[in-house]
Design a protein around this motif. Structure first.
Motif, PDB file in Angstrom:
ATOM      1  N   GLN A 198       0.872  -1.184   0.000  1.00 50.97           N
ATOM      2  CA  GLN A 198       0.000   0.000   0.000  1.00 50.97           C
ATOM      3  C   GLN A 198       0.908   1.233   0.000  1.00 50.97           C
ATOM      4  O   GLN A 198       1.906   1.266   0.722  1.00 50.97           O
ATOM      5  N   SER A 238       3.126   0.694   3.287  1.00 52.22           N
ATOM      6  CA  SER A 238       2.906  -0.415   4.222  1.00 52.22           C
ATOM      7  C   SER A 238       3.714  -1.599   3.724  1.00 52.22           C
ATOM      8  O   SER A 238       3.742  -1.904   2.533  1.00 52.22           O
ATOM      9  N   VAL A 254       5.022   0.277   8.633  1.00 51.57           N
ATOM     10  CA  VAL A 254       4.902   1.350   7.650  1.00 51.57           C
ATOM     11  C   VAL A 254       6.264   2.031   7.518  1.00 51.57           C
ATOM     12  O   VAL A 254       6.844   2.474   8.519  1.00 51.57           O
ATOM     13  N   LYS A 261       5.705   0.789  13.555  1.00 56.81           N
ATOM     14  CA  LYS A 261       5.124  -0.540  13.739  1.00 56.81           C
ATOM     15  C   LYS A 261       4.530  -0.681  15.130  1.00 56.81           C
ATOM     16  O   LYS A 261       5.111  -0.229  16.099  1.00 56.81           O
ATOM     17  N   THR A 311      -3.480   3.943  10.479  1.00 58.04           N
ATOM     18  CA  THR A 311      -3.333   2.714   9.697  1.00 58.04           C
ATOM     19  C   THR A 311      -4.414   1.737  10.139  1.00 58.04           C
ATOM     20  O   THR A 311      -4.821   1.746  11.297  1.00 58.04           O
ATOM     21  N   ASN A 313      -5.457  -2.507   9.729  1.00 58.18           N
ATOM     22  CA  ASN A 313      -5.045  -3.803   9.201  1.00 58.18           C
ATOM     23  C   ASN A 313      -6.200  -4.795   9.224  1.00 58.18           C
ATOM     24  O   ASN A 313      -7.273  -4.510   9.766  1.00 58.18           O
ATOM     25  N   SER A 358       3.334  -5.931   9.119  1.00 60.98           N
ATOM     26  CA  SER A 358       2.435  -4.883   9.553  1.00 60.98           C
ATOM     27  C   SER A 358       3.164  -3.567   9.887  1.00 60.98           C
ATOM     28  O   SER A 358       2.788  -2.859  10.805  1.00 60.98           O
ATOM     29  N   ILE A 370      -1.323  -4.185   6.607  1.00 66.60           N
ATOM     30  CA  ILE A 370      -2.039  -2.914   6.658  1.00 66.60           C
ATOM     31  C   ILE A 370      -2.660  -2.657   5.291  1.00 66.60           C
ATOM     32  O   ILE A 370      -1.963  -2.672   4.270  1.00 66.60           O
ATOM     33  N   LEU A 429      -0.754   9.771  11.296  1.00 64.72           N
ATOM     34  CA  LEU A 429      -0.963   8.761  10.257  1.00 64.72           C
ATOM     35  C   LEU A 429      -1.807   7.652  10.870  1.00 64.72           C
ATOM     36  O   LEU A 429      -1.402   7.038  11.868  1.00 64.72           O
ATOM     37  N   LEU A 463      -3.890   3.322   4.657  1.00 68.68           N
ATOM     38  CA  LEU A 463      -2.966   4.335   5.179  1.00 68.68           C
ATOM     39  C   LEU A 463      -3.673   5.666   5.027  1.00 68.68           C
ATOM     40  O   LEU A 463      -4.124   6.010   3.932  1.00 68.68           O
ATOM     41  N   SER A 464      -3.782   6.431   6.101  1.00 67.96           N
ATOM     42  CA  SER A 464      -4.498   7.693   5.974  1.00 67.96           C
ATOM     43  C   SER A 464      -3.822   8.788   6.807  1.00 67.96           C
ATOM     44  O   SER A 464      -3.997   8.854   8.028  1.00 67.96           O
ATOM     45  N   CYS A 480       1.093   5.730  -0.127  1.00 64.50           N
ATOM     46  CA  CYS A 480       0.303   6.938   0.101  1.00 64.50           C
ATOM     47  C   CYS A 480       1.244   8.121   0.323  1.00 64.50           C
ATOM     48  O   CYS A 480       2.287   7.971   0.979  1.00 64.50           O
TER      49      CYS A 480
END
Lengths: 452, 686
Positions: B443, B456, B462, B479, B501, B503, B460, B487, B499, B490-491, B445
């Motif tokens: 993923q 991601s 980022v 993490k 996340t 999952n 798990s 995950i 951030l 992602l936002s 972003c």
């Protein structure tokens, strides 16, 4: 580049007893260049694998017969073809062990030993008449299994786009033998012959009655499907038999799959069906009935008894068979007298089934939703009309049929109302065509929407 | 409420790949689906059929013929002759082993989960593999046969039935003895053609059911080898069989190349009788094309072809007219294939092997009316091909909000490009040196200021990377120590501080990007989040879940907001809960902080938090009514959910900086039009 290699002996020749010299009639390539078939001048054909110098198989005609041309191999069908005694064509495969048991046909044309495989087939075509005569003779005596095997063989050789009329003769022969000999009957052979489009009822008028008598309803179904010239008397006899079948017996039958699938879809949709559409609902139906039944008690009773025919009154195989009849061609004047012969129970059951179809078709536009061959709404309506015509008095008198008729009446009335409403809507909708049609969205547009 | 200018985009030629094979794990209620391009997806049937994982993107030339669960482990096999086990936590193949038997047509595990049988095609052996903890190991070959097309283990594991040309062979896996059942060919002209036993099923009572290319479903007694009954169900092929997975095995479904599904049930033919038979009971037609993959759970038939997954409940087991009895079609992936640069008015479309970058058109805003004249047409600026044939397909992609960065990832690699786009000049430059931490990404972003890239990655985690004009630098790996599942969301927040996340274990974690550490975790909820977003001004996190529930969580107070509590107390409107596609994105209106914008496949909706929530008896879809009312009355009748159904088959909805909306539609008819023709069906009298 081909290289000439050292030669070797593939096979020696056995001198024929009664002949002055041995000779080879011909050598033909078999499946590839490593396989050849050798026809000797007496009675045998031998298949050799060249690289191994080994014979793989050998076939011999009976004593007293002589091969009169070199055997050839048809790569398309993997069959060997040869002619014996200038008049018998023999076709066999590698796994046929005894040549005499393989296919043979005596022809009136005389072959000469100059023949090639492609020509042999042309001859077979030309001489089909005598060839089928020969088959017919076999058909009159052979046991059922053998007949079925022959028919299978014969059909596998047919060009489906251009079936030979002689097949009709074959069916005729089978039918006449079955009529003469009650122990002989081959459903398998007949069901294979009927779909070939060279048969009709006029060609073989005893076939469908025979199938009915033998309770071979799958064959009946095929006849109804493929014959377009069945007399109304026979159509009615089929219908009568189908209606009287017990559902338990009918469910054991194996029928044409599409026809069964159609009924299944009809029935499974019936289960999924909830509220009714298209201008009809049970409530409306009851409301409408008030003027017909005045006594409130009787009304309540009537209501209970006469719920609209939303469940199929016959099993699915029986329905599939009846559907086949509904789709046949007929002339009303010729059909009516035979329809009058039905007993009142038969009439009521048939009418209930027709009503069921009518409701199913009208309530969810079912007839348009599937790809299966099925009776059209118009065909169903025509049969309803004919049935009412033929048995109106009986139906009115019968207490069983009363609820049914009342339902039908109210449903028809609701439909008539619906259609008159549709007429009004049509008027308004026609105005729409005068309005400018909204532009097609296309691949991209910029629009303004408002949320409230 | 307001007017919106909408860019209605229909030029994304998204084409889902056909479903090739499926396997259902009845313990975990997970359905694994393999597509013709080799992609593997996992749907969670216990959680509203949510597509929780895209385990692996496809690859050119990879063809998966069969999938198989062994416990919670997923195996696939295909025409490349390899067996692959998947790493379901890190969304990649765990390993592939060559089976040395040529193309593989089918794979099947025994019920204990200790052995895997696999059939080679060209060499015609059944190969047995032992399932070990970390791999599988070749054990032995069963005797060599003709090409094997289908396999089924007897539940005891003592026998395997194998479908081939013209016959079914039954192997005793202990004694190595075999016996065969000869399958009839079709009649007439097709007599000369070999019949292919496409599917075979071995039941507990030693009944064997087969489906073949002559259109037959046949029931056999596997002990004596006798044919019990033949059902001719189609003039074409019976491609697949599925047995009801639960206890009794009393129902079997068969899928045909006509697109029909036929059900058989083991019942007594007359009521009250003891002796039971296999009776053909129902026919469904949900597909226009071949049904090649089928699963039969205790309450539903799941079939896949013409690219859609169809779940059809069997009505005798569920109440009529409930949500459970509804037919579900899953046509679109439950994740985004479209990224939008909302500051630059650009759209990025993700295809399996390439990306397309488009600039939106323009109009004079002043023109009144529903449809505005397009002054400048949309324009395809860049088509970016992933290099060579045989490459892995793209698994994710992203475009930065300013439109100057583009990134995509395959299972093996990540690519980052710098874009310079002016009105008459476009340049694209690949960033050659990427931090080595940027790998195994599923993923991607960008931050709202386009200075950070979030990816991601395995376990798990980022990976956070800093971007500037010339450089791309690794900053940190975020993490949560107890998380294991991948995950999928992602936002980042608008201000760059947070951030969020999410999952597939349903966990939502929020990281503080200034301190590069975990800020808080949202209390766990049982259904998987399908969209998560942080409000730009209030700092509240809004999440929508596969069961359609909506939550609002305050990052400051670290608790659910008052609005969220009220929503839970009152409950969502039944019509909202009955929708069967997940909300896949959430956006906020900078001009009105009370507005939350969401969309699923069939609608987009603005939730106005300042308005009362609709009660169960309130008319939910009320836009037409409100429109007809005078202004003061309109306000009285309004409720919080303003749903717009003008646009259908939505792949994405985005709000641009100028507050116009971009909706990307992909009408299903356009997808159907691109499918190859189904088998020719003879219509009567043609």
């Amino acid at each position: 580049m081909a290289a000439l290699c050292e030669g070797y002996t593939l096979c020696g020749l056995v001198p024929a007893v009664n002949r002055r010299s041995s000779e080879i009639k011909g050598i033909e390539e078999e499946r590839d260049s490593d396989h050849v078939i050798v026809t000797d001048s007496s009675r045998s054909v031998t298949l050799y694998k060249v690289s191994d110098q080994k014979p793989l198989g050998s076939w011999t005609v009976k004593q007293g017969q002589v091969l009169t041309c070199a055997a050839v191999f048809n790569r398309l069908t993997n069959e060997y073809v040869a002619v014996s005694d200038n008049k018998v064509i023999r076709i066999w495969k590698e796994d046929d062990i005894i040549l005499d048991k393989a296919f043979k046909a005596t022809v009136s044309v005389t072959f000469s030993s100059s023949l090639f495989s492609r020509y042999i087939y042309i001859y077979i075509y030309d001489i089909s008449q005598s060839f089928s005569n020969c088959i017919h003779c076999q058909m009159q005596t052979a046991p059922v299994e053998e007949v079925e095997k022959e028919v299978q063989e014969l059909l596998s050789r047919q060009d489906p786009k251009d079936p030979q009329p002689s097949l009709g003769q074959l069916a005729l022969a089978l039918v006449s033998r079955s009529l003469a000999d009650p122990k002989f009957y081959s459903s398998r052979a007949l069901t294979q012959l009927v779909p070939i489009r060279c048969l009709s009822h006029s060609v073989c008028p005893d076939l469908l009655p025979l199938a009915l008598e033998k309770r071979d309803y799958f064959l009946c179904q095929l006849c109804l499907l493929f014959f377009h010239d069945i007399p109304e008397a026979v159509t009615c006899a089929c219908l009568k038999t189908f209606i009287s079948l017990s559902d338990a017996d009918a469910e054991k039958l194996s029928l044409e799959p599409d026809s069964v699938s159609f009924v299944e879809m009809l029935i499974s949709n019936e289960r999924a069906q909830t509220g009714l559409q298209n201008g009809f609902s049970p409530a409306l139906c009851e409301e409408d009935r008030t003027d017909a039944v005045d006594d409130p008690k009787a009304k309540a009773k009537e209501k209970q008894k006469a719920s609209p025919q939303q469940t199929c009154p016959v099993g699915k195989h029986k329905a599939a068979l009846i559907n086949e009849v509904l789709q046949t061609a007929y002339s009303e004047a010729l059909l009516l007298p035979h329809l009058k012969d039905f007993s009142s129970d038969q009439v009521v059951l048939f009418l209930r089934y027709l009503e069921f179809l009518y409701l199913r078709y009208s309530t969810d536009g079912f007839s348009q939703m599937h790809g299966y061959r099925s009776p059209s709404l118009n065909q169903v309506m025509d049969w309803v009309c004919m049935l009412l015509d033929a048995h109106f008095t009986v139906l009115v008198m019968s207490p069983v049929a009363k609820g049914l008729l009342l339902n039908l009446q109210s449903f028809v009335r609701s439909q008539v109302r619906l259609f008159s409403e549709l007429g009004k809507i049509e008027g308004s909708l026609q105005e729409l065509t005068k309005m400018k049609m909204k532009k097609d969205v296309g691949q991209y547009s910029i629009e303004v929407i408002e949320l409230y | 409420m307001g007017e919106f200018k909408v860019h209605r985009v229909r030029f994304f030629d998204y084409m889902p790949s056909a479903i090739r094979s499926m396997a259902f794990n009845s313990h975990t209620e997970r359905l694994a689906v393999a597509r013709a391009d080799g992609a593997v997806e996992i749907f969670n049937f216990a959680d509203n059929y949510f597509q929780e994982k895209q385990v692996i993107a496809g690859r050119d030339g990879r063809s998966i013929e069969a999938l198989c669960w062994v416990g919670c482990r997923l195996f696939s096999a295909g025409l490349d002759g390899e067996i692959t086990e998947y790493d379901l936590e890190n969304l990649r193949p765990r390993y592939s082993i060559e089976a040395y038997g040529g193309p593989i047509w089918t794979i099947s595990g025994n019920s204990e989960g200790t052995l895997l049988a696999q059939a080679g095609c060209e060499d015609g052996t059944v190969k047995m593999f032992e399932v070990l903890e970390d791999r599988i190991q070749f054990q032995r070959n069963l005797s060599r046969q003709k090409r094997i097309i289908s396999l089924s283990w007897h539940p005891s594991g003592a026998q395997i039935a194998a479908g081939m040309m013209d016959m079914i062979r039954i192997f005793d896996s202990e004694t190595h003895a075999t016996h065969r059942l000869l399958v009839d060919r079709g009649v007439g002209a097709s007599k000369s053609r070999e019949v292919v036993v496409w599917s075979v099923a071995c039941l507990n009572d030693h009944t064997i059911i087969s489906g073949d290319s002559a259109g037959k479903v046949q029931i056999w007694d596997g002990l004596t080898g006798t044919l019990i009954r033949t059902h001719l169900v189609t003039k074409w092929d019976v491609l697949v069989l599925a047995v009801s997975q639960w206890q009794d095995e009393s129902s079997v479904i068969a899928g045909t190349s006509e697109g029909t599904i036929v059900q058989f049930q083991f019942i007594s033919s007359t009521v009250g009788q003891q002796d039971k038979l296999w009776v053909r009971t129902r026919t469904f037609k949900n597909h226009s094309h071949d049904v090649r993959a089928l699963v039969h759970t205790d309450s539903a038939v799941i079939s896949g072809m013409d690219t859609q997954l169809v779940v059809r409940p069997l009505l005798d087991k569920v109440e009529k007219n409930t949500q459970e009895s509804a037919l579900r079609k899953i046509a679109f992936p439950h994740r985004n294939l479209v990224s939008c640069a909302k500051k630059a008015g650009l759209l990025l479309f993700q295809f399996p092997d390439h990306l397309e970058l488009w600039r939106l058109g323009e109009s004079d805003r002043n023109t009144p009316g529903e449809s505005l004249p397009v002054k400048r047409k949309p324009e395809k600026l860049i088509q970016l091909k992933t290099k060579l044939q045989g490459e892995d397909h793209i698994c994710c992609s992203a475009l930065s909000p300013c439109g100057s960065w583009l990134s995509y990832a395959t299972v093996a690699a990540v690519r980052l490009y710098r874009l310079q786009i002016s009105s008459n000049n476009i340049s694209i430059q690949k960033v050659s040196k990427l931090p080595r931490e940027l790998k195994s990404v599923h993923q991607l972003c960008f931050s709202s200021d386009s200075c950070r890239l979030f990816a991601s990655s395995s376990f798990s985690s980022v990976v956070v990377v800093a971007l500037d004009q010339t450089d791309c630098k690794y900053l940190h790996t975020l993490k949560h120590k107890s998380s294991r599942q991948p995950i999928h969301i992602l936002s980042p927040s608008e201000d760059g501080q947070w951030l969020a996340t999410a999952n597939t274990d349903c966990e939502i974690h929020v990281f503080n990007l200034r301190k590069m550490k975990l800020h808080c975790s949202v209390p766990a909820y049982s259904s998987c989040p399908t969209a998560v977003s942080i409000h730009p001004t209030t700092g509240n996190l809004v999440s929508v879940h596969a069961d359609q529930q909506i939550f609002e969580f305050s990052l400051k107070q670290k608790e659910y907001s008052e609005w969220s509590r009220q929503l839970q107390r009152q409950g969502l409107h039944p019509l909202w809960l009955q929708r069967d596609t997940p909300v896949t994105s959430i956006a906020f209106n900078p001009n009105n902080p009370a507005h939350i914008m969401l969309h699923d496949v069939f609608m987009f909706c603005i939730i106005d938090q300042s308005l009362p929530l609709p009660e169960a008896k309130t008319k939910f879809y009320n836009q037409m009514i409100l429109r007809s009312l005078p202004e003061p009355q309109r306000l009285r009748e309004s409720h919080a959910f303003k749903t717009c159904k003008n646009f259908q088959h939505l792949l994405s909805v985005n709000l641009l900086e100028d507050l116009s909306l971009v909706v990307v539609e992909r009408p299903l008819v356009d997808i159907v039009a691109q499918l190859p023709a189904p088998v020719r069906q003879k219509k009567f009298a043609t």
